[in-house]
Design an enzyme around this catalytic site. Structure first.
Site, PDB file in Angstrom:
ATOM      1  N   SER A 142      91.953  40.285  66.869  1.00  0.00           N
ATOM      2  CA  SER A 142      92.393  40.784  68.179  1.00  0.00           C
ATOM      3  C   SER A 142      91.216  41.533  68.800  1.00  0.00           C
ATOM      4  O   SER A 142      90.282  41.923  68.079  1.00  0.00           O
ATOM      5  CB  SER A 142      93.563  41.766  67.983  1.00  0.00           C
ATOM      6  OG  SER A 142      93.816  42.516  69.148  1.00  0.00           O
ATOM      7  N   TYR A 155      97.727  48.891  63.659  1.00  0.00           N
ATOM      8  CA  TYR A 155      97.269  47.580  64.157  1.00  0.00           C
ATOM      9  C   TYR A 155      95.755  47.567  64.296  1.00  0.00           C
ATOM     10  O   TYR A 155      95.086  46.623  63.858  1.00  0.00           O
ATOM     11  CB  TYR A 155      97.952  47.315  65.501  1.00  0.00           C
ATOM     12  CG  TYR A 155      97.787  45.907  66.041  1.00  0.00           C
ATOM     13  CD1 TYR A 155      98.643  44.884  65.632  1.00  0.00           C
ATOM     14  CD2 TYR A 155      96.802  45.599  66.981  1.00  0.00           C
ATOM     15  CE1 TYR A 155      98.515  43.598  66.134  1.00  0.00           C
ATOM     16  CE2 TYR A 155      96.673  44.322  67.486  1.00  0.00           C
ATOM     17  CZ  TYR A 155      97.538  43.324  67.070  1.00  0.00           C
ATOM     18  OH  TYR A 155      97.401  42.047  67.578  1.00  0.00           O
TER      19      TYR A 155
HETATM   20  P1  NAD Z   1     104.524  36.149  67.529  1.00  0.00           P
HETATM   21  O1  NAD Z   1     105.447  37.274  67.227  1.00  0.00           O
HETATM   22  O2  NAD Z   1     104.921  35.111  68.503  1.00  0.00           O
HETATM   23  O3  NAD Z   1     104.135  35.378  66.174  1.00  0.00           O
HETATM   24  C1  NAD Z   1     104.000  36.030  64.954  1.00  0.00           C
HETATM   25  C2  NAD Z   1     104.255  35.022  63.858  1.00  0.00           C
HETATM   26  O4  NAD Z   1     104.090  35.685  62.584  1.00  0.00           O
HETATM   27  C3  NAD Z   1     105.673  34.453  63.880  1.00  0.00           C
HETATM   28  O5  NAD Z   1     105.638  33.091  63.491  1.00  0.00           O
HETATM   29  C4  NAD Z   1     106.395  35.279  62.806  1.00  0.00           C
HETATM   30  O6  NAD Z   1     107.505  34.597  62.236  1.00  0.00           O
HETATM   31  C5  NAD Z   1     105.261  35.444  61.804  1.00  0.00           C
HETATM   32  N1  NAD Z   1     105.442  36.542  60.875  1.00  0.00           N
HETATM   33  C6  NAD Z   1     105.613  37.866  61.131  1.00  0.00           C
HETATM   34  N2  NAD Z   1     105.740  38.547  59.978  1.00  0.00           N
HETATM   35  C7  NAD Z   1     105.632  37.646  58.976  1.00  0.00           C
HETATM   36  C8  NAD Z   1     105.686  37.726  57.561  1.00  0.00           C
HETATM   37  N3  NAD Z   1     105.853  38.908  56.926  1.00  0.00           N
HETATM   38  N4  NAD Z   1     105.533  36.585  56.838  1.00  0.00           N
HETATM   39  C9  NAD Z   1     105.367  35.384  57.464  1.00  0.00           C
HETATM   40  N5  NAD Z   1     105.308  35.249  58.799  1.00  0.00           N
HETATM   41  C10 NAD Z   1     105.448  36.367  59.535  1.00  0.00           C
HETATM   42  O7  NAD Z   1     103.160  36.859  67.943  1.00  0.00           O
HETATM   43  P2  NAD Z   1     101.739  36.293  68.424  1.00  0.00           P
HETATM   44  O8  NAD Z   1     101.371  37.059  69.627  1.00  0.00           O
HETATM   45  O9  NAD Z   1     101.717  34.818  68.460  1.00  0.00           O
HETATM   46  O10 NAD Z   1     100.816  36.838  67.239  1.00  0.00           O
HETATM   47  C11 NAD Z   1     100.083  35.992  66.381  1.00  0.00           C
HETATM   48  C12 NAD Z   1      98.827  36.712  65.951  1.00  0.00           C
HETATM   49  O11 NAD Z   1      97.984  36.916  67.086  1.00  0.00           O
HETATM   50  C13 NAD Z   1      99.068  38.090  65.342  1.00  0.00           C
HETATM   51  O12 NAD Z   1      98.215  38.287  64.237  1.00  0.00           O
HETATM   52  C14 NAD Z   1      98.698  39.038  66.468  1.00  0.00           C
HETATM   53  O13 NAD Z   1      98.276  40.285  65.995  1.00  0.00           O
HETATM   54  C15 NAD Z   1      97.578  38.261  67.118  1.00  0.00           C
HETATM   55  N6  NAD Z   1      97.276  38.658  68.501  1.00  0.00           N
HETATM   56  C16 NAD Z   1      98.237  38.582  69.469  1.00  0.00           C
HETATM   57  C17 NAD Z   1      97.911  38.988  70.763  1.00  0.00           C
HETATM   58  C18 NAD Z   1      98.907  38.952  71.893  1.00  0.00           C
HETATM   59  O14 NAD Z   1      98.623  39.509  72.964  1.00  0.00           O
HETATM   60  N7  NAD Z   1     100.039  38.292  71.748  1.00  0.00           N
HETATM   61  C19 NAD Z   1      96.627  39.440  71.048  1.00  0.00           C
HETATM   62  C20 NAD Z   1      95.686  39.497  70.035  1.00  0.00           C
HETATM   63  C21 NAD Z   1      96.015  39.098  68.759  1.00  0.00           C
END
Ligand code: NAD
Length: 260
Positions: A142, A155
């Site tokens: 991130s 985080y």
């Molecule tokens: P999201 O909530 O849509 O997806 C998260 C995924 O992780 C889901 O499939 C969920 O089921 C899974 N998950 C959560 N806990 C889990 C566990 N204990 N075991 C197995 N699976 C688990 O969120 P997203 O935004 O798609 O996030 C995905 C990644 O991208 C994360 O690492 C997040 O930190 C990172 N990220 C997101 C953003 C944003 O703005 N959305 C920005 C930077 C980084």
């Protein structure tokens, strides 16, 4: 392009992970997907990925916050797919509170899911990749792996740790044909971010749209969300032959956030 490549993507039942799974499916990969999902969601996701072109789709229900389940995920994926060519550590969670009020159980859960899980999957997957002198590891970090924001102690700590882990794994495997890189998105409109937008809307007595615009205004100079497809396209590139000498790098997709 990645026809016959075999990929494991943690947290691929929604958001960025699902976007990466769709891009890899369209490129003809065999896939082990993972996440928190109901049986009917798993069936429809798997069908969708097969229709996109995935050679094979297997869902694994590992809770990646549990070290032994990370190892099972990798061992079962190796058995199902034959080997793992690509590992994407994407599963992640968020919680927002001032440090002195941050619940200890949320700290532990975020460190386990967003950082330690990647250590456990990489540790389990590396011997297979080293044996074939080939592999691609992508850690979805991130902008918070590079800079901080208030109220996100767990985080930010986990994502900075993930960027550090990425560099160590890259260096240790630089002569092994294995690359390890981090992708550092800014705001991407997924359910993880929607929760933060909704909280901001409630706290500020504003609409969800106004809260989203405020978040962009405060952090992301382009004024636009990064899309799931943008992140997936970069992940796909990092698995291509053109990226074979890119390792230990962190790629921002943040509309200028970290340029400020
Ligand atoms: P999201 O909530 O849509 O997806 C998260 C995924 O992780 C889901 O499939 C969920 O089921 C899974 N998950 C959560 N806990 C889990 C566990 N204990 N075991 C197995 N699976 C688990 O969120 P997203 O935004 O798609 O996030 C995905 C990644 O991208 C994360 O690492 C997040 O930190 C990172 N990220 C997101 C953003 C944003 O703005 N959305 C920005 C930077 C980084």
């Amino acid at each position: 392009m990645l026809n016959s490549f075999r990929a494991v993507i943690t947290g691929s039942s929604s958001g960025i992970g699902l976007g990466i799974a769709e891009a890899f499916a369209a490129a003809g990969c065999g896939l082990v997907i993972n996440g928190i999902a109901t049986p009917s969601e798993v069936r429809s996701l798997s069908e969708r990925l097969r229709l996109k072109g995935a050679e094979k789709v297997v869902f694994h229900p590992a809770d990646v916050a549990e070290p032994e389940q990370c190892v099972s995920l990798i061992r079962d994926a190796e058995a199902e797919l034959g080997a793992i060519d690509i590992l994407v550590n994407n599963a992640g969670i968020q919680y927002v509170a001032p440090t002195e009020q941050f619940p200890v159980d949320r700290w532990d859960a975020i460190l386990a899911t967003n950082l330690s899980a990647a250590f456990h999957t990489i540790r389990a997957a590396l011997p297979g990749m080293q044996g074939r002198s080939s592999g691609r590891i992508i850690n979805i970090a991130s902008v918070h792996g590079l800079v901080a924001s208030i109220h996100k102690s767990a985080y930010v700590a986990a994502k900075h740790g993930l960027v550090g882990l990425t560099k160590v794994v890259a260096l240790e495997n630089a002569l092994n044909g294995i690359t390890c890189n981090a992708i550092c998105p800014g705001w991407v409109l997924t359910q993880l971010l929607q929760k933060q937008i909704d909280n901001l809307a409630v706290e500020g007595h504003i609409s969800s749209d106004a809260a989203a615009r405020q978040m962009l205004r405060e952090k992301q100079p382009s004024g636009q969300f990064t899309t799931v497809e943008d992140v997936a396209a970069l992940a796909l590139f990092l698995c291509s032959p053109a990226a074979s000498n890119i390792t230990g790098a962190s790629f921002t997709l943040d509309g200028g956030w970290t340029a400020q």
